[in-house]
Design a protein around this motif. Structure first.
Motif, PDB file in Angstrom:
ATOM      1  N   ALA A  16      35.475   8.188 -21.401  1.00 43.27           N
ATOM      2  CA  ALA A  16      36.216   7.551 -22.499  1.00 43.27           C
ATOM      3  C   ALA A  16      35.284   6.785 -23.424  1.00 43.27           C
ATOM      4  O   ALA A  16      35.535   6.673 -24.625  1.00 43.27           O
ATOM      5  CB  ALA A  16      37.274   6.613 -21.923  1.00 43.27           C
ATOM      6  N   PRO A  35      40.071   6.451 -34.645  1.00 47.43           N
ATOM      7  CA  PRO A  35      41.404   7.025 -34.465  1.00 47.43           C
ATOM      8  C   PRO A  35      41.913   6.821 -33.046  1.00 47.43           C
ATOM      9  O   PRO A  35      41.154   6.439 -32.151  1.00 47.43           O
ATOM     10  CB  PRO A  35      41.172   8.517 -34.749  1.00 47.43           C
ATOM     11  N   SER A  36      43.180   7.111 -32.849  1.00 48.08           N
ATOM     12  CA  SER A  36      43.808   6.959 -31.542  1.00 48.08           C
ATOM     13  C   SER A  36      43.032   7.757 -30.484  1.00 48.08           C
ATOM     14  O   SER A  36      42.651   8.900 -30.736  1.00 48.08           O
ATOM     15  CB  SER A  36      45.244   7.468 -31.655  1.00 48.08           C
ATOM     16  N   GLY A  37      42.780   7.124 -29.347  1.00 47.51           N
ATOM     17  CA  GLY A  37      42.132   7.832 -28.238  1.00 47.51           C
ATOM     18  C   GLY A  37      40.611   7.855 -28.301  1.00 47.51           C
ATOM     19  O   GLY A  37      39.970   8.476 -27.466  1.00 47.51           O
ATOM     20  N   LYS A  40      38.331   2.740 -28.163  1.00 46.65           N
ATOM     21  CA  LYS A  40      38.122   1.350 -28.591  1.00 46.65           C
ATOM     22  C   LYS A  40      38.803   0.340 -27.656  1.00 46.65           C
ATOM     23  O   LYS A  40      38.217  -0.682 -27.326  1.00 46.65           O
ATOM     24  CB  LYS A  40      38.510   1.135 -30.064  1.00 46.65           C
ATOM     25  N   THR A  41      40.023   0.659 -27.196  1.00 42.86           N
ATOM     26  CA  THR A  41      40.699  -0.272 -26.279  1.00 42.86           C
ATOM     27  C   THR A  41      39.962  -0.342 -24.944  1.00 42.86           C
ATOM     28  O   THR A  41      39.813  -1.417 -24.359  1.00 42.86           O
ATOM     29  CB  THR A  41      42.175   0.153 -26.063  1.00 42.86           C
ATOM     30  N   THR A  42      39.462   0.805 -24.497  1.00 44.30           N
ATOM     31  CA  THR A  42      38.707   0.821 -23.228  1.00 44.30           C
ATOM     32  C   THR A  42      37.470  -0.070 -23.360  1.00 44.30           C
ATOM     33  O   THR A  42      37.153  -0.852 -22.457  1.00 44.30           O
ATOM     34  CB  THR A  42      38.304   2.270 -22.877  1.00 44.30           C
TER      35      THR A  42
END
Ligand code: ATP
Length: 352
Positions: A16, A35-37, A40-42
């Motif tokens: 990821a 973009p989504s996926g 960045k959140t990880t």
């Protein structure tokens, strides 16, 4: 200084986050944009200590707080960082004051000091009049302010935001953007902010890491990304409107540009030419440097008109002074300037 060194995160066989390294000085406002996926959140969850890296290190102020190579990380509550989520996650049975007080109680701050700090942050976020209300008695925008007040109350040196404005309406988003920038100046905390909204990134950030498929495509200031995009992905993801990317292929002794034979000197026989929207023009008449497109969209933007054309999967956008006389569905000629702004390979690397 916030440092991320060769950071990787794998979920089973899926990678990821792939070998991310970057550094920002104290007080920076770093935006992770993509973009989504894209991971960045990880990456943010690893900074918060909620996720252990598979490889690499995270260093806050010279202290390693996560080390994937040793499978070791400082507990989220003990790393002097605060995380604000997209959903506000306030405790419903506690008043606004109670919510903001909670982390101060956890850190065993004495009562008098606690009361002073609560007043300070409620004032900073302009929600002191809501102190005795409960989360279900205030609006979404106010709940987000309370969530932010609760996060900054213990004075974390690193503030982490995961798309904090995405549940707010467009007008409130713009207002909160300004508020968050004011807050950043007031607290001086190094901030890492995740968003897929490039306007948010370009207005708030001191530094931006543009991510795609787990990698950082470019790390720089907002001006760097606009002036010198290093990949075709950055050039088409950042900017309003994003840049135009036109395929150029060798055709006999000349070249086809967007499917039409034109005079051009590309650095390779199969590449992409980038044209900024403000350098293109539109007209009814065909010439040596025009591409015929179907007019699909026109919209007013800051006193000018944004015109979009589409043909065989190629999408072009021009910013012009006034709307063309054609109607949606008509053919419009997009005129390219004599030279593109820069070149990219077919795989997206910058050529010149
Ligand atoms: N716990 C997990 N187990 C397996 N795969 C995961 C896990 N968490 C995230 N992923 C995958 O890792 C990739 C990156 O996810 P991540 O949430 O970091 O993306 P993102 O850029 O924040 O996207 P979004 O903007 O949609 O939140 C996605 O493909 C996601 O499905």
């Amino acid at each position: 200084m916030l440092e991320i060194c060769n950071l990787c995160k794998r979920f089973g066989a899926f990678e990821a986050v792939k070998n991310v390294s970057l550094k920002v000085p104290d007080g920076a406002f770093l935006v992770l944009l993509g973009p989504s996926g894209c991971g960045k959140t990880t990456l943010l969850r690893m900074l918060a200590g909620l996720e252990l890296p598979s490889e690499g290190q995270i260093i806050f102020d010279g202290q390693t707080v996560s080390d994937g190579d040793r499978s070791w990380a400082v507990d989220p509550a003990k790393r002097n960082s605060g995380l604000v989520f997209q959903s506000y996650a306030l405790w419903p049975h506690m008043s606004v004051r109670g919510n903001v007080e909670w982390p101060l109680k956890v850190m065993k701050m004495p009562k008098v000091e606690r009361a002073a700090r609560i007043n300070e942050v409620l004032n900073l976020l302009e929600i002191n009049q809501l102190a005795d209300r409960y989360p279900n008695e205030i609006s979404g925008g106010q709940q987000q302010r309370v969530a932010i007040a609760r996060t900054i109350a213990p004075k974390p040196s690193v503030l982490l935001f995961d798309e904090p404005l995405s549940n707010l309406d467009a007008k409130l988003r713009v207002e909160m953007r300004t508020e968050l920038m004011r807050l950043h100046r007031a607290t001086g905390a190094t901030t890492v902010y995740v968003t897929h909204d490039q306007i948010e990134a370009m207005t708030m950030a001191t530094h931006v890491a543009v991510m795609n498929h787990g990698t950082v495509q470019q790390f720089g200031t907002p001006a760097d990304l606009i002036n010198t995009p290093e990949t075709a992905f950055v050039a088409t993801f950042v900017g309003t409107p994003p840049n135009n990317m036109v395929p150029v292929v060798k055709n006999g002794s000349g070249y086809k540009v967007g499917g039409r034979a034109m005079q051009l000197s590309p650095p390779s026989d199969d590449c992409l030419a980038m044209y900024r929207a403000e350098k293109m023009s539109v007209s009814e008449t065909e010439s040596a440097m025009t591409l015929p497109m179907e007019l699909v969209e026109t919209s007013a933007i800051a006193g000018r008109t944004m015109v979009t054309g589409l043909r065989d999967g190629l999408r072009l956008t021009a910013i012009v002074d006034s709307a063309p006389p054609m109607r949606i569905g008509d053919t419009v000629q997009f005129s390219l300037p004599p030279e593109p702004d820069c070149w990219f390979s077919r795989t997206g690397e910058r050529l010149g």
